[in-house]
Design a protein around this motif. Structure first.
Motif, PDB file in Angstrom:
ATOM      1  N   ILE A   1       3.533  14.570  -7.906  1.00  0.00           N
ATOM      2  CA  ILE A   1       3.004  15.714  -7.150  1.00  0.00           C
ATOM      3  C   ILE A   1       4.145  16.472  -6.491  1.00  0.00           C
ATOM      4  O   ILE A   1       4.201  17.711  -6.530  1.00  0.00           O
ATOM      5  CB  ILE A   1       1.993  15.241  -6.087  1.00  0.00           C
ATOM      6  N   VAL A   2       5.078  15.720  -5.914  1.00  0.00           N
ATOM      7  CA  VAL A   2       6.236  16.365  -5.301  1.00  0.00           C
ATOM      8  C   VAL A   2       6.992  17.174  -6.341  1.00  0.00           C
ATOM      9  O   VAL A   2       7.367  18.335  -6.117  1.00  0.00           O
ATOM     10  CB  VAL A   2       7.169  15.307  -4.668  1.00  0.00           C
TER      11      VAL A   2
ATOM     12  N   LEU B   1       2.482   1.867  -3.371  1.00  0.00           N
ATOM     13  CA  LEU B   1       1.540   2.508  -4.302  1.00  0.00           C
ATOM     14  C   LEU B   1       1.432   4.009  -4.035  1.00  0.00           C
ATOM     15  O   LEU B   1       1.588   4.835  -4.940  1.00  0.00           O
ATOM     16  CB  LEU B   1       0.154   1.892  -4.101  1.00  0.00           C
ATOM     17  N   VAL B   2       1.182   4.337  -2.790  1.00  0.00           N
ATOM     18  CA  VAL B   2       0.947   5.736  -2.447  1.00  0.00           C
ATOM     19  C   VAL B   2       2.203   6.568  -2.726  1.00  0.00           C
ATOM     20  O   VAL B   2       2.123   7.686  -3.238  1.00  0.00           O
ATOM     21  CB  VAL B   2       0.537   5.849  -0.965  1.00  0.00           C
ATOM     22  N   ALA B   3       3.363   5.970  -2.418  1.00  0.00           N
ATOM     23  CA  ALA B   3       4.612   6.690  -2.618  1.00  0.00           C
ATOM     24  C   ALA B   3       4.819   7.028  -4.082  1.00  0.00           C
ATOM     25  O   ALA B   3       5.205   8.149  -4.432  1.00  0.00           O
ATOM     26  CB  ALA B   3       5.781   5.856  -2.105  1.00  0.00           C
TER      27      ALA B   3
ATOM     28  N   ALA C   1       0.844  -1.197   0.000  1.00  0.00           N
ATOM     29  CA  ALA C   1       0.000   0.000   0.000  1.00  0.00           C
ATOM     30  C   ALA C   1       0.878   1.245   0.000  1.00  0.00           C
ATOM     31  O   ALA C   1       0.649   2.196  -0.754  1.00  0.00           O
ATOM     32  CB  ALA C   1      -0.907   0.008   1.217  1.00  0.00           C
ATOM     33  N   PHE C   2       1.933   1.191   0.807  1.00  0.00           N
ATOM     34  CA  PHE C   2       2.816   2.346   0.848  1.00  0.00           C
ATOM     35  C   PHE C   2       3.545   2.534  -0.475  1.00  0.00           C
ATOM     36  O   PHE C   2       3.714   3.659  -0.951  1.00  0.00           O
ATOM     37  CB  PHE C   2       3.827   2.216   1.991  1.00  0.00           C
TER      38      PHE C   2
ATOM     39  N   ILE D   1       2.592   7.384  -6.396  1.00  0.00           N
ATOM     40  CA  ILE D   1       1.641   8.417  -6.812  1.00  0.00           C
ATOM     41  C   ILE D   1       2.124   9.784  -6.355  1.00  0.00           C
ATOM     42  O   ILE D   1       1.917  10.795  -7.019  1.00  0.00           O
ATOM     43  CB  ILE D   1       0.245   8.111  -6.238  1.00  0.00           C
ATOM     44  N   ASN D   2       2.798   9.789  -5.225  1.00  0.00           N
ATOM     45  CA  ASN D   2       3.252  11.056  -4.666  1.00  0.00           C
ATOM     46  C   ASN D   2       4.351  11.712  -5.502  1.00  0.00           C
ATOM     47  O   ASN D   2       4.509  12.927  -5.478  1.00  0.00           O
ATOM     48  CB  ASN D   2       3.748  10.811  -3.239  1.00  0.00           C
TER      49      ASN D   2
ATOM     50  N   PHE E   1      -5.341  11.851  -2.983  1.00  0.00           N
ATOM     51  CA  PHE E   1      -5.037  10.940  -1.893  1.00  0.00           C
ATOM     52  C   PHE E   1      -6.293  10.428  -1.210  1.00  0.00           C
ATOM     53  O   PHE E   1      -6.309   9.306  -0.712  1.00  0.00           O
ATOM     54  CB  PHE E   1      -4.065  11.565  -0.897  1.00  0.00           C
TER      55      PHE E   1
ATOM     56  N   MET F   1       5.926  12.090   2.480  1.00  0.00           N
ATOM     57  CA  MET F   1       4.632  11.969   1.834  1.00  0.00           C
ATOM     58  C   MET F   1       3.863  13.287   1.833  1.00  0.00           C
ATOM     59  O   MET F   1       3.150  13.590   0.885  1.00  0.00           O
ATOM     60  CB  MET F   1       3.840  10.897   2.582  1.00  0.00           C
TER      61      MET F   1
ATOM     62  N   PRO G   1       4.659  17.789  -0.475  1.00  0.00           N
ATOM     63  CA  PRO G   1       4.000  18.735  -1.380  1.00  0.00           C
ATOM     64  C   PRO G   1       3.010  19.640  -0.650  1.00  0.00           C
ATOM     65  O   PRO G   1       2.933  20.844  -0.914  1.00  0.00           O
ATOM     66  CB  PRO G   1       3.250  17.841  -2.365  1.00  0.00           C
TER      67      PRO G   1
END
Lengths: 50, 231, 231, 220
Positions: free
Chosen positions: B155-156, B147-149, B144-145, B151-152, D206, D167, D170
């Motif tokens: 954005i970063v 995946l989220v990472a 899960a992490f 996606i981030n 998110f 995380m 941003p």
């Protein structure tokens, strides 16, 4: 020139130390695996004899 | 299995020598930056490998979450590790080049900063994988992490780019990979060879990592057997 | 009441449950025994829909459980050696929260009645964290039964229970049985089985190794021994 | 998504915090201590103050938030209460969203107390665009609670910090920048809106991803 040299040295150093680490890890684990397999095998043999 | 590994290893070794030859002898020296520009080859190709590795982590995490695929979990682990190693290379060669080209070790430039955050996130991912707990649980959580990472990441990148361009004068042009003028075809070819080499290396390393992970699994299984015998 | 047909559950690649066929009828109490790691708790969690099954099907009152999940869960009671209580809430607040979750009608009265049954009415406004372990366990019985479940799942309910608690639990279970509740119990404590169970299932390595309607302690111990030694 | 279930969880969460007042006190005192330390570590002139206050607000928020998220999961694990919730007839996502909303409200309340105090203690006068500042705060805190609660669900105490900070970076950048624009350069107000849009996009992305993932993660 010194920069070029140091950059490549660092990069190769990192790659090779990682490779080294990986190989060492593999050998260690392989040893462990053989040891355990050996133990289990012995146990089985003993059981059969009995 | 073994044979494929040998072939891959041979391929990557051959490619490595070709790449080294091309980088140091064959490719022309850049006019503006001089010989230092050659750092660029290893820098870019390791950056490529790390992004590839993190992308693989993303895909595999999806597979773990969706199909609870065991192999994908191992691949993700090996891949993330390699990704972190190559990101480390990117983060060390980058400043060395920056020092010679821009006379500063570090700037809070979007690509640099994004890479740094990426580095931290995937170290976090690896730590999460090693945290104790039920195996299946750890696999789910870390995937899960993963995946989220991933996606981030864009954005970063966006955030940092805006942050920099809005409030600071843009000193170094558009990013650090800017090469004065167009790219010489020889340079491009060298770069491609380097990237291919690194990709080979990546595949070899992933296979090795997966093998190690599987052996670890096996040991765990045997240990369980041993314990049940003794209890 | 509940029918499991060829249920399979994998955690990761490893199958934890295989070919589970079983049925619990109304007013019946089924005990599940087996060595550690046989998948007992997993089976219970599958029945509680915490884990989703990978293959096979589960029926409740002749219909697929997953098609009436909310309704099914509303009829589910779960007692375990963990008591699921919030330490800083008083008994009333704990019970109120859970009865709200289950949508219990005239909840204040029900709470009052249950607090009297478990003999904690005097302490109804004192935070749970000051309670002794036995009191917490008793309260957790009230928590699990207050929405009048028609299926009761017990995960090693006797662990950590004092003598009075065991008596109370038996009394309550007997009552539930008379109310035609289907009960499933996982336990290591063979001596308690015969007092309440109609049927015993032996679980070994994720499969049902044997079934028996004889529930005397001696008989169960013998069967257990032969099963574990055999394999 | 079931509003009633979410509300039940949120209500319980808030009531729990109300019962255990010391927790909120901890968070408040911690925030105030941070402000105090802040005044020790810099020699603050009015000029410098304006430069660093926006960032400082967000740093305080992050540290207080970390405490808040971490606790909201840890007491759920304490007596295995989480299993109790999972067995109950509510959706997994309702548990998560309920918790996230409760955390958001708690964080918001602490900020409502801490930020005016910060302004008073440093004699920082600011009256324009208060409503815009409010909006920025709400959007930022919401995204922060969503990601924070999710990460608290999948990690343990120590790791949580390491996972959370990259995380939310941003959000931190966007929040600090937009606050800075509001405080310092009012003529660039349209820039603030693009930062705000980014924060909203972050929240939406998110929220969707975590909402989808939580079903696979919780209770395994």
């Amino acid at each position: 020139m010194i920069y070029l040299f140091s950059a490549y040295t660092v990069a190769w150093l990192i790659i090779f130390s990682y490779l080294f680490l990986l190989f060492r890890r593999e050998n260690k684990i392989r040893e462990q695996l053989h040891f355990i397999e050996h133990c289990l095998q012995e146990k089985k043999n003993r059981k059969m004899v009995r | 299995m073994k044979r494929l590994d040998a072939i891959l290893l041979a391929c990557s070794a051959v490619c490595m020598f070709i790449a080294l030859y091309m980088v140091f002898i064959w490719s022309p020296i850049e006019v503006k930056m001089g010989v230092v520009q050659k750092i660029f080859y290893i820098h870019v190709s390791s950056a490529w490998v790390s992004f590839l590795a993190f992308f693989v982590v993303f895909i595999c995490s999806l597979l773990v979450i969706w199909k609870s695929n065991e192999l994908a979990y191992h691949i993700a682990g090996a891949s993330a590790e390699i990704g972190v190693v190559f990101t480390a290379i990117v983060l060390t060669t980058g400043p060395i080049w920056a020092r010679s080209a821009w006379n500063t070790w570090w700037t809070w430039e979007p690509r640099l900063t994004t890479t740094l955050i990426l580095f931290f996130m995937y170290i976090g991912y690896l730590l999460l994988r090693q945290s104790d707990g039920e195996r299946n649980k750890v696999a789910r959580f870390s995937s899960a992490f993963g995946l989220v990472a991933f996606i981030n990441v864009p954005i970063v990148f966006m955030a940092i780019r805006w942050w920099n361009s809005r409030l600071h004068p843009v000193v170094f042009g558009d990013g650090k990979n800017q090469k004065g003028g167009g790219v010489e075809p020889e340079m491009l070819l060298t770069l491609i060879v380097c990237v291919v080499t690194m990709t080979f290396l990546y595949v070899v390393l992933v296979r090795k990592g997966v093998r190690i992970a599987r052996m670890k699994e096996k040991i765990k299984m045997y240990m369980e057997q041993v314990y049940t015998h003794f209890s | 009441m509940i029918v499991l047909h060829n249920v399979q559950k994998k955690l990761g690649m490893r199958p934890v449950l295989r070919h589970i066929h079983m049925e619990v009828k109304k007013g019946e109490c089924l005990s599940i025994v087996g060595p550690n790691g046989a998948g007992k708790t997993t089976l219970l969690k599958v029945c509680a829909c915490i884990h989703q099954i990978d293959a096979g099907s589960m029926y409740w009152n002749g219909q697929d459980v997953y098609k009436q999940l909310t309704e099914y869960k509303r009829n589910l009671g779960w007692i375990s050696h963990h008591h699921f209580l919030y330490e800083n809430f008083t008994p009333v607040e704990n019970l109120r929260f859970y009865s709200e979750l289950y949508g219990v009608k005239n909840c204040e009265e029900t709470i009052k009645r249950w607090l009297k049954i478990v003999d904690l009415y005097v302490f109804k406004d004192i935070p749970v964290r000051t309670f002794s372990k036995g009191m917490k366990q008793r309260l957790s019985l009230a928590r699990a039964l207050l929405h009048e479940p028609s299926i009761l799942l017990l995960d090693e309910p006797f662990t950590g229970l004092d003598q009075d608690g065991v008596q109370l639990l038996f009394h309550l279970l007997q009552q539930e049985k008379e109310k035609q509740t289907a009960i499933m119990m996982v336990t290591h404590d063979f001596s308690h089985i015969e007092k309440i169970s109609n049927k015993v299932i032996f679980l070994h390595k994720g499969e049902i190794a044997a079934e028996s309607v004889q529930t005397e302690e001696k008989h169960i111990k013998e069967m257990y021994k032969t099963l574990v030694d055999e394999r | 998504m079931n509003i009633k279930q979410i509300w039940m969880i949120t209500k319980k969460e808030l009531y729990y915090e109300y019962k255990e007042k010391q927790n909120v006190m901890f968070i408040l005192v911690f925030a105030l201590l941070m402000i105090t330390t802040y005044s020790f570590s810099f020699t603050i002139t009015q000029d410098l103050l304006k430069q660093i206050t926006p960032g400082f607000i967000w740093i305080v928020t992050i540290f207080t938030g970390v405490m808040c998220f971490e606790r909201s999961i840890s007491y759920e694990l304490h007596n295995d209460c989480l299993t109790g919730l999972l067995v109950a007839p509510i959706e997994k996502s309702a548990i998560y969203i309920g918790k996230a909303i409760a955390n958001f409200l708690i964080l918001f309340c602490t900020n409502v107390i801490v930020i005016p105090l910060l302004f008073i203690l440093f004699d920082f006068r600011y009256y324009q665009h208060l409503s815009l500042f409010f909006v920025v705060m709400v959007v930022g805190l919401f995204g922060f609670s969503i990601v924070g609660t999710f990460l608290a669900c999948i990690s343990n105490k120590v790791l949580f910090y390491i996972l959370l900070l990259p995380m939310v970076s941003p959000l931190l950048i966007a929040g600090a920048q937009s606050t800075k624009i509001l405080f310092l350069t009012e003529n660039q107000i349209h820039d603030m809106f693009s930062w705000l849009k980014m924060m909203i996009a972050y929240d939406c992305i998110f929220f969707t991803v975590c909402y989808w993932l939580i079903d696979f993660v919780l209770g395994e």
